[in-house]
Design an enzyme around this catalytic site. Structure first.
Site, short mmCIF file in Angstrom:
data_model
loop_
_atom_site.label_atom_id
_atom_site.label_comp_id
_atom_site.label_asym_id
_atom_site.label_seq_id
_atom_site.Cartn_x
_atom_site.Cartn_y
_atom_site.Cartn_z
N HIS A 191 48.09 44.72 37.42
CA HIS A 191 47.10 45.60 36.78
C HIS A 191 46.36 46.34 37.90
O HIS A 191 46.58 46.08 39.09
CB HIS A 191 46.11 44.79 35.92
N HIS B 96 32.85 39.95 35.73
CA HIS B 96 33.76 41.00 36.22
C HIS B 96 32.94 42.19 36.75
O HIS B 96 32.12 42.75 36.01
CB HIS B 96 34.68 41.43 35.08
N HIS C 41 42.53 46.92 39.29
CA HIS C 41 41.10 46.65 39.21
C HIS C 41 40.38 47.89 39.75
O HIS C 41 40.58 48.29 40.89
CB HIS C 41 40.74 45.42 40.05
N ASP D 280 39.55 46.45 34.34
CA ASP D 280 40.98 46.40 34.63
C ASP D 280 41.72 47.40 33.73
O ASP D 280 41.46 47.46 32.52
CB ASP D 280 41.53 45.00 34.38
#
Length: 257
Positions: free
Chosen positions: A229, A150, A231, A154
């Site tokens: 969500h 990642h 990011h 998030d």
């Protein structure tokens, strides 16, 4: 034998003639004013104590002096009043000037304080989603990311939640971003970059200046996303792969996360 009076130049004057001559002499002296020098002391004294004729000249002089004094006093009073009025006018003008200076200084102080407050506000940072928390950490592993981990964090956010710029900067990208879906990239005032992905809508455009807390869009689940969500990424450059730890980045700018 009868005597007769001789005639001729040796003949003496008669008593009547002498009297007549004396009277004439006195009349002549009186006429020429010589009698004043020949008069006896008694006559002179009597002449000195005769009352002086009142012509009104003395009263006129006294009245004239009194009027002049009154005019002078009035002039002095008027001059004093004028001086007092001028002094009062100067005092009022000075008081007005000082009041204007105080008002100006107070206004300038307020303006300085407002500018300082605005400067501080523009330099502050905030969370991109108010009251949210991190649901996926930085560098979390998984097959859903092309890099194998990642590249951001998030923030938990229901679809349509307001998303804001974390600080002051300029929008350099606003639109579709592939796996990021609808995304916004901002070049921050310190030269770093922040990215906001998977938005359901975008409310800014390229080249627009933004301030801390200004809305840039709403959260969603566009692009490569498993659900609604936000990011969020922090980068040293505009290109993919220049990412840095977003939590450390926000904390370095005073944001509690």
């Amino acid at each position: 034998m009868a005597f007769t009076r001789a005639t001729g130049k040796h003949r003496g004057p008669s008593r009547l003639s002498r009297r007549s001559a004396g009277v004439a002499s006195v009349a002549a002296i009186a006429t020429t004013g010589v009698i004043g020098t020949l008069a006896s002391p008694a006559l002179a004294a009597e002449a000195d104590i005769r009352p002086v004729e009142d012509t009104g000249l003395t009263q006129a002089i006294v009245a004239s002096d009194s009027l002049a004094d009154q005019i002078g006093a009035q002039a002095d009073a008027q001059q004093q009043e004028a001086a007092l009025a001028a002094e009062q006018a100067r005092a009022e003008a000075e008081a007005k000037r000082k009041a204007e200076v105080r008002v100006k200084e107070a206004r300038e102080a307020r303006e300085r304080a407002a500018r300082e407050a605005e400067r501080k506000r523009l330099l502050t940072y905030t969370l991109p989603v108010a009251g949210s928390y991190v649901s996926t950490s930085y560098h979390a592993g998984g097959g859903q990311w092309s890099s194998g981990s990642h590249t951001g964090i998030d923030f938990h956010a229901a679809s349509g939640t307001k998303v804001v710029a974390v600080g002051m900067g300029t929008v350099v990208e606003a639109g579709w971003g592939g796996a990021y879906g609808n995304n916004v990239v901002i070049r921050m005032h310190d030269g770093t970059y922040t990215q906001y992905g998977h938005l359901s809508s975008i409310s800014v455009s390229v080249g627009q200046s933004v301030t801390p807390g200004q809305q840039i869009g709403r959260s969603g689940s566009t692009g490569n996303s498993s659900g609604p969500h936000l990011h969020f990424e922090a980068r040293t450059g505009a290109d993919y792969g220049s990412d840095i730890d977003p939590i450390a980045y926000l904390r370095a700018h005073g944001v509690a996360v």
